[in-house]
Design a protein around this motif. Structure first.
Motif, PDB file in Angstrom:
ATOM      1  N   ASP A 141      58.536 -22.482  16.950  1.00  0.00           N
ATOM      2  CA  ASP A 141      58.137 -23.886  16.987  1.00  0.00           C
ATOM      3  C   ASP A 141      57.271 -24.138  18.226  1.00  0.00           C
ATOM      4  O   ASP A 141      57.003 -23.227  19.015  1.00  0.00           O
ATOM      5  CB  ASP A 141      59.360 -24.809  16.911  1.00  0.00           C
ATOM      6  CG  ASP A 141      60.285 -24.715  18.114  1.00  0.00           C
ATOM      7  OD1 ASP A 141      59.903 -24.150  19.175  1.00  0.00           O
ATOM      8  OD2 ASP A 141      61.419 -25.209  18.011  1.00  0.00           O
ATOM      9  N   THR A 147      62.440 -20.196  14.858  1.00  0.00           N
ATOM     10  CA  THR A 147      63.026 -21.072  13.841  1.00  0.00           C
ATOM     11  C   THR A 147      63.278 -20.349  12.526  1.00  0.00           C
ATOM     12  O   THR A 147      63.990 -20.856  11.663  1.00  0.00           O
ATOM     13  CB  THR A 147      62.114 -22.279  13.561  1.00  0.00           C
ATOM     14  OG1 THR A 147      60.876 -21.805  13.029  1.00  0.00           O
ATOM     15  CG2 THR A 147      61.860 -23.086  14.826  1.00  0.00           C
ATOM     16  N   GLN A 167      56.180 -27.683   7.663  1.00  0.00           N
ATOM     17  CA  GLN A 167      57.159 -28.606   8.256  1.00  0.00           C
ATOM     18  C   GLN A 167      56.981 -28.709   9.766  1.00  0.00           C
ATOM     19  O   GLN A 167      56.953 -29.811  10.321  1.00  0.00           O
ATOM     20  CB  GLN A 167      58.563 -28.128   7.918  1.00  0.00           C
ATOM     21  CG  GLN A 167      59.667 -28.994   8.465  1.00  0.00           C
ATOM     22  CD  GLN A 167      61.044 -28.415   8.158  1.00  0.00           C
ATOM     23  OE1 GLN A 167      61.189 -27.348   7.550  1.00  0.00           O
ATOM     24  NE2 GLN A 167      62.070 -29.121   8.572  1.00  0.00           N
ATOM     25  N   LEU A 168      56.827 -27.582  10.437  1.00  0.00           N
ATOM     26  CA  LEU A 168      56.666 -27.583  11.899  1.00  0.00           C
ATOM     27  C   LEU A 168      55.359 -28.230  12.331  1.00  0.00           C
ATOM     28  O   LEU A 168      55.302 -28.887  13.375  1.00  0.00           O
ATOM     29  CB  LEU A 168      56.761 -26.165  12.453  1.00  0.00           C
ATOM     30  CG  LEU A 168      58.136 -25.524  12.422  1.00  0.00           C
ATOM     31  CD1 LEU A 168      58.063 -24.053  12.834  1.00  0.00           C
ATOM     32  CD2 LEU A 168      59.119 -26.264  13.303  1.00  0.00           C
ATOM     33  N   LYS A 170      53.947 -30.704  10.946  1.00  0.00           N
ATOM     34  CA  LYS A 170      54.081 -32.155  10.799  1.00  0.00           C
ATOM     35  C   LYS A 170      54.890 -32.791  11.923  1.00  0.00           C
ATOM     36  O   LYS A 170      54.794 -33.974  12.162  1.00  0.00           O
ATOM     37  CB  LYS A 170      54.746 -32.483   9.464  1.00  0.00           C
ATOM     38  CG  LYS A 170      53.864 -32.199   8.274  1.00  0.00           C
ATOM     39  CD  LYS A 170      54.590 -32.448   6.980  1.00  0.00           C
ATOM     40  CE  LYS A 170      53.766 -32.006   5.787  1.00  0.00           C
ATOM     41  NZ  LYS A 170      54.517 -32.074   4.549  1.00  0.00           N
ATOM     42  N   GLU A 171      55.711 -31.988  12.577  1.00  0.00           N
ATOM     43  CA  GLU A 171      56.601 -32.525  13.628  1.00  0.00           C
ATOM     44  C   GLU A 171      55.850 -32.814  14.901  1.00  0.00           C
ATOM     45  O   GLU A 171      54.866 -32.232  15.241  1.00  0.00           O
ATOM     46  CB  GLU A 171      57.731 -31.537  13.929  1.00  0.00           C
ATOM     47  CG  GLU A 171      58.675 -31.382  12.752  1.00  0.00           C
ATOM     48  CD  GLU A 171      59.763 -30.349  13.004  1.00  0.00           C
ATOM     49  OE1 GLU A 171      59.806 -29.710  14.071  1.00  0.00           O
ATOM     50  OE2 GLU A 171      60.589 -30.160  12.095  1.00  0.00           O
TER      51      GLU A 171
END
Length: 171
Positions: A141, A147, A167-168, A170-171
């Motif tokens: 990450d 992760t 997903q990462l 977008k964080e």
């Protein structure tokens, strides 16, 4: 005495196999901070892992002689790299275990990969992550924590890796 010796002789291979199966080959696990490392190019140039701080990073270890590695890297070239190569928050390090830049360049002449290959001539980087087994892939990450990881080549793993990268990012 003779029976005991014969029994020990028969049991030894089973005990050795069990020891190999339970041996911990992962030095880095999901949730761990990735170890700091430095890629040393043949010309002496150094690339510190800290240069990728703040990005989602895929680290893949392979060898040019490894058939499962060849399958995996072909899929990375076909599917993963085109999707993420222009993402500013993404980096991918494909590291040739026990290979030099010159060996990787010769290898890439045959394969035609468009992603960069990095040397790990003395296994220093690989050994910081694991003891054995390739291919290996680690997903970090933005804080440098592992992760997700996989060892060996599994077709379904690439889709899972890409979903986790999405997903990462977008964080």
């Amino acid at each position: 005495m003779r029976k005991w010796f014969l029994w020990a002789l028969l049991a030894l291979p089973m005990l050795m196999a069990q020891a190999r199966e339970t041996k911990d080959v992962d030095r880095v696990k999901v949730g761990d901070e990735a170890p700091a490392f430095t890629i040393v190019k043949d010309d002496g140039r150094r690339i510190a892992s800290s240069e990728f701080a703040g990005r989602v990073v895929v680290i893949n270890f392979f060898a040019t002689w490894c058939p499962p590695c060849q399958k995996e890297l072909a899929e990375v070239e076909r599917v993963l790299w085109p999707k993420y190569k222009d993402e500013k928050g993404f980096a991918m390090l494909v590291i040739g275990r026990e290979h030099t830049d010159a060996e990787l360049a010769k290898y890439n002449e045959k394969k035609g990969f468009t992603f960069p290959l990095y040397p790990d001539r003395d296994r220093a980087i690989f050994d910081a992550f694991a003891e054995s087994l390739i291919p290996r892939t680690y997903l970090l990450d933005r804080e440098g924590r592992v992760t997700w990881m996989t060892e060996g080549y599994k077709e379904e793993a690439l889709a899972e890796l890409m979903a986790r990268i999405d997903q990462l990012l977008k964080e």
